[in-house]
Design a protein around this motif. Structure first.
Motif, PDB file in Angstrom:
ATOM      1  N   MET A 224       2.357  14.073  -2.621  1.00 40.80           N
ATOM      2  CA  MET A 224       2.230  15.160  -3.583  1.00 40.80           C
ATOM      3  C   MET A 224       0.784  15.592  -3.762  1.00 40.80           C
ATOM      4  O   MET A 224       0.509  16.687  -4.239  1.00 40.80           O
ATOM      5  N   LEU A 225      -0.157  14.724  -3.422  1.00 41.97           N
ATOM      6  CA  LEU A 225      -1.584  15.062  -3.458  1.00 41.97           C
ATOM      7  C   LEU A 225      -2.307  14.201  -2.449  1.00 41.97           C
ATOM      8  O   LEU A 225      -2.038  13.007  -2.322  1.00 41.97           O
ATOM      9  N   LEU A 226      -3.205  14.820  -1.710  1.00 41.84           N
ATOM     10  CA  LEU A 226      -4.084  14.102  -0.787  1.00 41.84           C
ATOM     11  C   LEU A 226      -5.450  14.757  -0.870  1.00 41.84           C
ATOM     12  O   LEU A 226      -5.604  15.914  -0.494  1.00 41.84           O
ATOM     13  N   GLN A 227      -6.430  14.034  -1.374  1.00 41.83           N
ATOM     14  CA  GLN A 227      -7.764  14.606  -1.532  1.00 41.83           C
ATOM     15  C   GLN A 227      -8.811  13.578  -1.131  1.00 41.83           C
ATOM     16  O   GLN A 227      -8.781  12.427  -1.575  1.00 41.83           O
ATOM     17  N   SER A 228      -9.734  14.004  -0.282  1.00 41.95           N
ATOM     18  CA  SER A 228     -10.818  13.112   0.129  1.00 41.95           C
ATOM     19  C   SER A 228     -11.951  13.181  -0.885  1.00 41.95           C
ATOM     20  O   SER A 228     -12.229  14.239  -1.463  1.00 41.95           O
ATOM     21  N   ARG A 229     -12.608  12.056  -1.109  1.00 42.64           N
ATOM     22  CA  ARG A 229     -13.765  11.971  -1.986  1.00 42.64           C
ATOM     23  C   ARG A 229     -14.833  11.141  -1.289  1.00 42.64           C
ATOM     24  O   ARG A 229     -14.541  10.107  -0.680  1.00 42.64           O
ATOM     25  N   PRO A 230     -16.096  11.596  -1.339  1.00 47.03           N
ATOM     26  CA  PRO A 230     -17.161  10.820  -0.701  1.00 47.03           C
ATOM     27  C   PRO A 230     -17.341   9.462  -1.365  1.00 47.03           C
ATOM     28  O   PRO A 230     -17.215   9.332  -2.582  1.00 47.03           O
ATOM     29  N   THR A 231     -17.643   8.446  -0.561  1.00 42.75           N
ATOM     30  CA  THR A 231     -17.835   7.100  -1.093  1.00 42.75           C
ATOM     31  C   THR A 231     -19.250   6.865  -1.595  1.00 42.75           C
ATOM     32  O   THR A 231     -19.499   5.878  -2.299  1.00 42.75           O
ATOM     33  N   GLY A 232     -20.169   7.749  -1.218  1.00 42.54           N
ATOM     34  CA  GLY A 232     -21.573   7.549  -1.568  1.00 42.54           C
ATOM     35  C   GLY A 232     -22.320   6.728  -0.546  1.00 42.54           C
ATOM     36  O   GLY A 232     -23.521   6.471  -0.695  1.00 42.54           O
ATOM     37  N   ALA A 233     -21.628   6.311   0.520  1.00 40.97           N
ATOM     38  CA  ALA A 233     -22.252   5.471   1.545  1.00 40.97           C
ATOM     39  C   ALA A 233     -22.842   6.283   2.694  1.00 40.97           C
ATOM     40  O   ALA A 233     -23.221   5.711   3.712  1.00 40.97           O
ATOM     41  N   GLY A 234     -22.899   7.604   2.546  1.00 40.50           N
ATOM     42  CA  GLY A 234     -23.467   8.443   3.595  1.00 40.50           C
ATOM     43  C   GLY A 234     -22.521   9.551   4.018  1.00 40.50           C
ATOM     44  O   GLY A 234     -21.319   9.506   3.731  1.00 40.50           O
ATOM     45  N   ILE A 235     -23.081  10.552   4.722  1.00 40.78           N
ATOM     46  CA  ILE A 235     -22.283  11.675   5.187  1.00 40.78           C
ATOM     47  C   ILE A 235     -21.156  11.174   6.092  1.00 40.78           C
ATOM     48  O   ILE A 235     -21.356  10.353   6.974  1.00 40.78           O
ATOM     49  N   GLY A 236     -19.943  11.684   5.832  1.00 39.40           N
ATOM     50  CA  GLY A 236     -18.797  11.320   6.656  1.00 39.40           C
ATOM     51  C   GLY A 236     -18.032  10.110   6.173  1.00 39.40           C
ATOM     52  O   GLY A 236     -17.021   9.739   6.775  1.00 39.40           O
ATOM     53  N   ASN A 237     -18.498   9.468   5.093  1.00 33.98           N
ATOM     54  CA  ASN A 237     -17.788   8.320   4.542  1.00 33.98           C
ATOM     55  C   ASN A 237     -16.946   8.770   3.351  1.00 33.98           C
ATOM     56  O   ASN A 237     -17.497   9.172   2.312  1.00 33.98           O
ATOM     57  N   TYR A 238     -15.625   8.673   3.495  1.00 34.87           N
ATOM     58  CA  TYR A 238     -14.711   9.182   2.470  1.00 34.87           C
ATOM     59  C   TYR A 238     -13.628   8.160   2.162  1.00 34.87           C
ATOM     60  O   TYR A 238     -13.244   7.358   3.014  1.00 34.87           O
ATOM     61  N   CYS A 239     -13.161   8.207   0.934  1.00 41.64           N
ATOM     62  CA  CYS A 239     -11.910   7.556   0.580  1.00 41.64           C
ATOM     63  C   CYS A 239     -10.896   8.662   0.287  1.00 41.64           C
ATOM     64  O   CYS A 239     -11.254   9.844   0.229  1.00 41.64           O
ATOM     65  N   PHE A 240      -9.633   8.292   0.116  1.00 36.80           N
ATOM     66  CA  PHE A 240      -8.580   9.289  -0.067  1.00 36.80           C
ATOM     67  C   PHE A 240      -7.771   8.973  -1.322  1.00 36.80           C
ATOM     68  O   PHE A 240      -7.247   7.864  -1.475  1.00 36.80           O
ATOM     69  N   CYS A 241      -7.708   9.960  -2.222  1.00 37.19           N
ATOM     70  CA  CYS A 241      -6.884   9.857  -3.423  1.00 37.19           C
ATOM     71  C   CYS A 241      -5.507  10.419  -3.081  1.00 37.19           C
ATOM     72  O   CYS A 241      -5.403  11.554  -2.591  1.00 37.19           O
ATOM     73  N   ILE A 242      -4.461   9.641  -3.340  1.00 40.81           N
ATOM     74  CA  ILE A 242      -3.113   9.998  -2.901  1.00 40.81           C
ATOM     75  C   ILE A 242      -2.132   9.848  -4.057  1.00 40.81           C
ATOM     76  O   ILE A 242      -2.147   8.836  -4.772  1.00 40.81           O
ATOM     77  N   ASP A 243      -1.287  10.867  -4.238  1.00 36.08           N
ATOM     78  CA  ASP A 243      -0.108  10.772  -5.100  1.00 36.08           C
ATOM     79  C   ASP A 243       1.114  10.845  -4.202  1.00 36.08           C
ATOM     80  O   ASP A 243       1.207  11.734  -3.343  1.00 36.08           O
ATOM     81  N   ALA A 244       2.051   9.944  -4.401  1.00 32.28           N
ATOM     82  CA  ALA A 244       3.270   9.915  -3.590  1.00 32.28           C
ATOM     83  C   ALA A 244       4.486   9.855  -4.500  1.00 32.28           C
ATOM     84  O   ALA A 244       4.438   9.297  -5.598  1.00 32.28           O
ATOM     85  N   GLU A 245       5.585  10.430  -4.031  1.00 35.34           N
ATOM     86  CA  GLU A 245       6.843  10.339  -4.771  1.00 35.34           C
ATOM     87  C   GLU A 245       7.358   8.908  -4.753  1.00 35.34           C
ATOM     88  O   GLU A 245       7.280   8.217  -3.737  1.00 35.34           O
ATOM     89  N   GLY A 246       7.884   8.490  -5.892  1.00 38.55           N
ATOM     90  CA  GLY A 246       8.503   7.178  -5.956  1.00 38.55           C
ATOM     91  C   GLY A 246       7.727   6.201  -6.819  1.00 38.55           C
ATOM     92  O   GLY A 246       6.631   6.476  -7.295  1.00 38.55           O
ATOM     93  N   HIS A 247       8.317   5.038  -7.029  1.00 39.34           N
ATOM     94  CA  HIS A 247       7.801   3.986  -7.903  1.00 39.34           C
ATOM     95  C   HIS A 247       7.513   2.745  -7.067  1.00 39.34           C
ATOM     96  O   HIS A 247       8.179   2.497  -6.058  1.00 39.34           O
ATOM     97  N   ILE A 248       6.542   1.964  -7.488  1.00 39.89           N
ATOM     98  CA  ILE A 248       6.185   0.769  -6.722  1.00 39.89           C
ATOM     99  C   ILE A 248       7.352  -0.202  -6.602  1.00 39.89           C
ATOM    100  O   ILE A 248       7.414  -1.016  -5.671  1.00 39.89           O
ATOM    101  N   SER A 249       8.319  -0.119  -7.504  1.00 37.40           N
ATOM    102  CA  SER A 249       9.498  -0.988  -7.398  1.00 37.40           C
ATOM    103  C   SER A 249      10.495  -0.478  -6.360  1.00 37.40           C
ATOM    104  O   SER A 249      11.429  -1.205  -5.990  1.00 37.40           O
ATOM    105  N   ASP A 250      10.355   0.758  -5.873  1.00 39.94           N
ATOM    106  CA  ASP A 250      11.179   1.258  -4.778  1.00 39.94           C
ATOM    107  C   ASP A 250      10.763   0.544  -3.499  1.00 39.94           C
ATOM    108  O   ASP A 250       9.566   0.465  -3.188  1.00 39.94           O
ATOM    109  N   ARG A 251      11.719   0.053  -2.745  1.00 42.76           N
ATOM    110  CA  ARG A 251      11.360  -0.731  -1.559  1.00 42.76           C
ATOM    111  C   ARG A 251      10.524   0.076  -0.572  1.00 42.76           C
ATOM    112  O   ARG A 251       9.578  -0.436   0.024  1.00 42.76           O
TER     113      ARG A 251
END
Length: 310
Positions: A224-251
Protein backbone atom coordinates in the motif's frame (compact mmCIF):
# COMPACT_ATOMS: atom_id res chain seq x y z
CA UNK A 1 2.22 6.51 32.05
CA UNK A 2 0.27 9.80 31.91
CA UNK A 3 -3.20 9.58 30.33
CA UNK A 4 -2.34 12.08 27.61
CA UNK A 5 -1.86 12.20 23.88
CA UNK A 6 0.72 14.45 22.27
CA UNK A 7 -0.09 15.88 18.84
CA UNK A 8 1.33 18.24 16.24
CA UNK A 9 0.15 21.66 17.40
CA UNK A 10 -0.59 24.33 18.19
CA UNK A 11 -4.37 24.18 18.69
CA UNK A 12 -6.34 24.36 15.48
CA UNK A 13 -4.34 21.96 13.31
CA UNK A 14 -5.85 19.35 11.03
CA UNK A 15 -4.00 16.89 13.28
CA UNK A 16 -6.08 17.98 16.28
CA UNK A 17 -9.30 17.66 14.28
CA UNK A 18 -8.38 14.13 13.17
CA UNK A 19 -7.31 13.16 16.70
CA UNK A 20 -10.66 14.19 18.15
CA UNK A 21 -12.38 11.64 15.89
CA UNK A 22 -10.88 8.86 18.02
CA UNK A 23 -13.32 7.85 20.81
CA UNK A 24 -10.48 7.43 23.30
CA UNK A 25 -9.37 11.03 22.75
CA UNK A 26 -12.30 12.16 24.90
CA UNK A 27 -10.73 10.44 27.91
CA UNK A 28 -7.19 11.78 27.43
CA UNK A 29 -5.51 15.11 27.96
CA UNK A 30 -4.54 16.37 24.49
CA UNK A 31 -1.24 18.25 24.54
CA UNK A 32 0.00 20.20 21.48
CA UNK A 33 3.69 20.06 20.58
CA UNK A 34 5.59 22.33 18.23
CA UNK A 35 6.79 19.56 15.88
CA UNK A 36 6.35 15.92 14.94
CA UNK A 37 9.73 15.18 16.47
CA UNK A 38 8.87 16.74 19.83
CA UNK A 39 5.51 14.91 19.96
CA UNK A 40 7.17 11.53 19.32
CA UNK A 41 10.00 12.34 21.74
CA UNK A 42 7.37 12.95 24.44
CA UNK A 43 6.28 9.32 24.00
CA UNK A 44 9.85 8.04 24.06
CA UNK A 45 10.51 10.00 27.26
CA UNK A 46 7.36 8.70 28.95
CA UNK A 47 5.76 12.16 29.05
CA UNK A 48 2.78 11.04 26.94
CA UNK A 49 0.96 7.77 26.41
CA UNK A 50 0.92 8.19 22.62
CA UNK A 51 1.46 10.75 19.89
CA UNK A 52 -0.81 11.55 16.97
CA UNK A 53 0.97 12.79 13.83
CA UNK A 54 0.47 13.02 10.04
CA UNK A 55 2.28 10.36 8.01
CA UNK A 56 0.94 10.49 4.43
CA UNK A 57 -1.20 12.59 2.12
CA UNK A 58 -2.86 11.60 -1.12
CA UNK A 59 -1.23 14.41 -3.13
CA UNK A 60 2.43 14.31 -2.13
CA UNK A 61 2.80 10.87 -0.54
CA UNK A 62 4.65 10.15 2.70
CA UNK A 63 5.32 12.90 5.25
CA UNK A 64 9.10 12.58 5.37
CA UNK A 65 9.51 14.18 8.80
CA UNK A 66 7.32 11.51 10.39
CA UNK A 67 8.79 8.63 8.38
CA UNK A 68 12.35 9.65 9.31
CA UNK A 69 11.43 9.87 12.99
CA UNK A 70 9.98 6.36 12.89
CA UNK A 71 13.00 5.02 11.00
CA UNK A 72 15.53 6.37 13.50
CA UNK A 73 15.72 6.50 17.28
CA UNK A 74 14.11 4.31 19.90
CA UNK A 75 11.49 2.08 18.22
CA UNK A 76 7.84 3.11 18.36
CA UNK A 77 4.68 1.32 17.24
CA UNK A 78 1.67 2.45 15.21
CA UNK A 79 -1.65 1.45 16.80
CA UNK A 80 -4.33 3.33 14.86
CA UNK A 81 -4.76 5.38 11.70
CA UNK A 82 -7.26 8.06 10.71
CA UNK A 83 -8.04 9.49 7.27
CA UNK A 84 -9.18 13.11 7.09
CA UNK A 85 -10.42 14.93 3.99
CA UNK A 86 -8.43 18.14 3.58
CA UNK A 87 -9.47 21.48 2.13
CA UNK A 88 -7.83 24.78 2.93
CA UNK A 89 -8.93 28.31 3.70
CA UNK A 90 -6.81 31.42 3.16
CA UNK A 91 -6.74 33.05 6.59
CA UNK A 92 -5.91 36.75 6.96
CA UNK A 93 -6.18 39.49 9.54
CA UNK A 94 -9.59 41.17 9.34
CA UNK A 95 -9.83 43.71 6.54
CA UNK A 96 -6.99 42.29 4.44
CA UNK A 97 -7.68 42.20 0.71
CA UNK A 98 -6.34 39.63 -1.75
CA UNK A 99 -4.34 42.30 -3.58
CA UNK A 100 -2.52 43.18 -0.35
CA UNK A 101 -1.13 39.71 0.26
CA UNK A 102 2.61 39.51 -0.39
CA UNK A 103 3.62 36.64 1.92
CA UNK A 104 1.87 33.38 2.79
CA UNK A 105 2.75 30.51 5.09
CA UNK A 106 1.68 26.95 5.94
CA UNK A 107 3.14 23.54 6.66
CA UNK A 108 5.37 22.33 3.78
CA UNK A 109 2.94 19.46 3.05
CA UNK A 110 0.23 22.03 2.24
CA UNK A 111 2.13 23.66 -0.63
CA UNK A 112 1.67 20.85 -3.19
CA UNK A 113 -2.05 20.88 -2.40
CA UNK A 114 -2.56 24.59 -3.18
CA UNK A 115 0.20 25.22 -5.74
CA UNK A 116 -2.09 25.70 -8.72
CA UNK A 117 -4.46 27.95 -6.75
CA UNK A 118 -1.51 30.14 -5.76
CA UNK A 119 -0.27 30.32 -9.34
CA UNK A 120 -3.68 31.50 -10.52
CA UNK A 121 -4.63 33.92 -7.73
CA UNK A 122 -1.35 35.00 -6.09
CA UNK A 123 1.41 34.35 -8.64
CA UNK A 124 3.94 36.76 -7.08
CA UNK A 125 3.46 35.83 -3.46
CA UNK A 126 6.42 34.70 -1.32
CA UNK A 127 5.92 31.34 0.42
CA UNK A 128 7.45 30.63 3.83
CA UNK A 129 7.09 27.29 5.61
CA UNK A 130 5.65 26.99 9.12
CA UNK A 131 5.87 24.18 11.68
CA UNK A 132 2.17 23.45 11.11
CA UNK A 133 -0.79 25.07 9.38
CA UNK A 134 -2.16 26.34 12.70
CA UNK A 135 1.26 27.74 13.58
CA UNK A 136 1.12 29.61 10.28
CA UNK A 137 -2.22 31.10 11.37
CA UNK A 138 -0.61 32.17 14.64
CA UNK A 139 2.22 33.87 12.75
CA UNK A 140 -0.33 35.77 10.65
CA UNK A 141 -2.06 36.86 13.84
CA UNK A 142 1.29 38.20 15.09
CA UNK A 143 1.84 40.11 11.84
CA UNK A 144 4.74 38.00 10.60
CA UNK A 145 2.95 37.05 7.36
CA UNK A 146 0.00 38.37 5.42
CA UNK A 147 -1.90 35.09 5.03
CA UNK A 148 -1.85 31.41 5.96
CA UNK A 149 -3.33 28.25 4.45
CA UNK A 150 -5.07 26.35 7.24
CA UNK A 151 -8.39 24.81 8.16
CA UNK A 152 -11.26 27.29 8.20
CA UNK A 153 -11.94 26.19 11.77
CA UNK A 154 -8.64 27.80 12.87
CA UNK A 155 -9.80 31.33 11.97
CA UNK A 156 -11.74 31.98 15.17
CA UNK A 157 -8.98 30.51 17.35
CA UNK A 158 -6.45 33.06 16.03
CA UNK A 159 -8.68 36.07 15.46
CA UNK A 160 -8.49 35.80 11.68
CA UNK A 161 -11.03 35.63 8.89
CA UNK A 162 -11.26 33.28 5.94
CA UNK A 163 -10.73 35.35 2.81
CA UNK A 164 -11.14 32.28 0.58
CA UNK A 165 -12.42 28.80 1.43
CA UNK A 166 -12.58 25.39 -0.23
CA UNK A 167 -9.06 25.69 -1.65
CA UNK A 168 -7.54 22.51 -3.08
CA UNK A 169 -5.82 21.46 -6.27
CA UNK A 170 -6.90 17.81 -6.05
CA UNK A 171 -10.44 16.64 -5.46
CA UNK A 172 -10.96 14.33 -2.49
CA UNK A 173 -7.50 15.04 -1.04
CA UNK A 174 -6.90 13.20 2.21
CA UNK A 175 -4.23 13.10 4.88
CA UNK A 176 -3.48 9.98 6.88
CA UNK A 177 -2.64 10.32 10.57
CA UNK A 178 -1.32 7.66 12.95
CA UNK A 179 -1.46 7.09 16.69
CA UNK A 180 2.02 6.06 17.82
CA UNK A 181 3.02 4.58 21.18
CA UNK A 182 5.76 2.59 22.81
CA UNK A 183 6.18 -1.02 21.61
CA UNK A 184 3.57 -3.50 22.82
CA UNK A 185 1.60 -6.45 21.50
CA UNK A 186 -0.43 -5.53 18.37
CA UNK A 187 -4.20 -5.44 18.66
CA UNK A 188 -6.09 -8.52 17.49
CA UNK A 189 -6.63 -8.72 13.73
CA UNK A 190 -9.87 -7.31 12.33
CA UNK A 191 -9.74 -8.89 8.88
CA UNK A 192 -8.91 -5.51 7.30
CA UNK A 193 -5.52 -4.54 8.66
CA UNK A 194 -2.26 -2.94 7.65
CA UNK A 195 1.32 -3.79 8.63
CA UNK A 196 4.09 -1.18 8.53
CA UNK A 197 7.81 -1.92 8.45
CA UNK A 198 11.17 -0.42 7.50
CA UNK A 199 13.79 -2.54 5.73
CA UNK A 200 17.49 -2.04 5.04
CA UNK A 201 19.26 -4.00 2.28
CA UNK A 202 22.48 -5.87 3.06
CA UNK A 203 24.14 -4.35 0.02
CA UNK A 204 23.36 -2.52 -3.21
CA UNK A 205 23.14 -4.96 -6.11
CA UNK A 206 21.19 -5.35 -9.38
CA UNK A 207 17.67 -6.54 -8.63
CA UNK A 208 17.99 -5.84 -4.91
CA UNK A 209 14.64 -4.07 -4.63
CA UNK A 210 13.01 -6.75 -6.79
CA UNK A 211 14.28 -9.37 -4.35
CA UNK A 212 12.65 -7.53 -1.45
CA UNK A 213 9.37 -7.10 -3.28
CA UNK A 214 9.44 -10.74 -4.29
CA UNK A 215 9.03 -11.72 -0.63
CA UNK A 216 5.62 -10.01 -0.73
CA UNK A 217 4.59 -11.08 -4.24
CA UNK A 218 5.19 -14.80 -3.81
CA UNK A 219 3.00 -14.82 -0.69
CA UNK A 220 0.21 -12.71 -2.17
CA UNK A 221 0.75 -9.72 0.15
CA UNK A 222 -0.29 -6.43 -1.44
CA UNK A 223 1.75 -3.27 -0.86
CA UNK A 224 0.00 0.00 0.00
CA UNK A 225 3.05 2.27 0.38
CA UNK A 226 6.66 1.99 -0.68
CA UNK A 227 8.93 4.96 -0.07
CA UNK A 228 12.71 5.16 0.02
CA UNK A 229 14.43 7.29 2.66
CA UNK A 230 18.15 8.10 2.85
CA UNK A 231 20.01 6.40 5.68
CA UNK A 232 22.48 9.24 6.14
CA UNK A 233 25.37 6.91 5.30
CA UNK A 234 26.08 8.56 1.93
CA UNK A 235 24.60 9.08 -1.52
CA UNK A 236 22.77 5.98 -2.74
CA UNK A 237 22.20 4.48 0.71
CA UNK A 238 18.47 4.06 1.33
CA UNK A 239 16.06 2.18 3.51
CA UNK A 240 12.47 1.48 2.47
CA UNK A 241 9.30 2.34 4.39
CA UNK A 242 6.58 -0.18 3.51
CA UNK A 243 2.88 -0.55 4.29
CA UNK A 244 1.36 -3.91 3.39
CA UNK A 245 -2.15 -5.33 3.59
CA UNK A 246 -2.70 -7.78 6.39
CA UNK A 247 -1.78 -8.41 10.03
CA UNK A 248 1.36 -9.95 11.48
CA UNK A 249 -0.80 -12.80 12.79
CA UNK A 250 -1.75 -13.69 9.18
CA UNK A 251 0.49 -16.55 8.11
CA UNK A 252 1.29 -15.03 4.73
CA UNK A 253 2.32 -11.72 6.37
CA UNK A 254 4.33 -13.45 9.11
CA UNK A 255 6.17 -15.57 6.54
CA UNK A 256 6.87 -12.45 4.46
CA UNK A 257 8.43 -10.78 7.49
CA UNK A 258 10.49 -13.91 8.20
CA UNK A 259 11.68 -13.92 4.59
CA UNK A 260 12.69 -10.27 4.82
CA UNK A 261 14.46 -10.87 8.13
CA UNK A 262 16.57 -13.56 6.47
CA UNK A 263 17.68 -11.47 3.49
CA UNK A 264 17.78 -7.91 4.88
CA UNK A 265 20.42 -6.21 6.99
CA UNK A 266 17.70 -4.95 9.31
CA UNK A 267 13.89 -4.97 9.56
CA UNK A 268 12.02 -2.62 11.90
CA UNK A 269 8.44 -3.61 12.70
CA UNK A 270 6.24 -0.51 13.07
CA UNK A 271 2.99 -2.28 13.86
CA UNK A 272 -0.12 -4.06 12.62
CA UNK A 273 -3.33 -2.08 13.02
CA UNK A 274 -6.85 -1.65 11.55
CA UNK A 275 -7.09 0.07 8.18
CA UNK A 276 -9.08 3.29 8.11
CA UNK A 277 -10.16 3.07 4.47
CA UNK A 278 -12.23 -0.14 4.56
CA UNK A 279 -14.62 -1.93 6.89
CA UNK A 280 -13.72 -5.31 8.35
CA UNK A 281 -16.38 -7.04 6.23
CA UNK A 282 -14.50 -6.30 3.00
CA UNK A 283 -11.29 -8.29 2.69
CA UNK A 284 -9.17 -8.75 -0.46
CA UNK A 285 -9.06 -12.42 -1.40
CA UNK A 286 -5.47 -13.74 -1.34
CA UNK A 287 -3.88 -15.24 -4.41
CA UNK A 288 -4.24 -19.02 -4.84
CA UNK A 289 -1.90 -20.79 -2.47
CA UNK A 290 -1.51 -17.84 -0.09
CA UNK A 291 -4.37 -18.24 2.39
CA UNK A 292 -3.58 -19.02 6.02
CA UNK A 293 -5.08 -22.51 5.66
CA UNK A 294 -2.84 -23.24 2.67
CA UNK A 295 0.25 -22.06 4.55
CA UNK A 296 -0.68 -24.33 7.49
CA UNK A 297 -1.32 -27.24 5.15
CA UNK A 298 2.05 -26.77 3.42
CA UNK A 299 3.84 -26.58 6.79
CA UNK A 300 2.14 -29.80 7.91
CA UNK A 301 3.19 -31.51 4.68
CA UNK A 302 6.84 -30.55 5.25
CA UNK A 303 6.63 -31.86 8.83
CA UNK A 304 5.23 -35.17 7.59
CA UNK A 305 8.03 -35.45 5.05
CA UNK A 306 10.59 -34.84 7.79
CA UNK A 307 8.94 -37.61 9.84
CA UNK A 308 8.84 -40.01 6.92
CA UNK A 309 5.05 -39.90 6.77
CA UNK A 310 4.68 -38.62 3.20
Amino acid sequence: MPASYAYLGPEGTFTEVALRTLPEAATRELIPYVSVQSALDAVRAGEAEAAFVPIENSVEGGITTTLDELVAGTPLTIYREVLLSITFALLVRPGTRLSEIKTVTAHPAAQPQVRNWLKKHLPDVVWESAASNADGARLVQEGRYDAAFAGEFAAARYGLEALETGIHDAENAQTRFVLVGRPARPAAPTGADKTSIVVWQRDDHPGGLRDLLGEFATRGVNLMLLQSRPTGAGIGNYCFCIDAEGHISDRRVAETLMGLKRVCLQVRFLGSYPRADVGPAEVREPLPGTSDDEFVSAADWVARCQDGRF
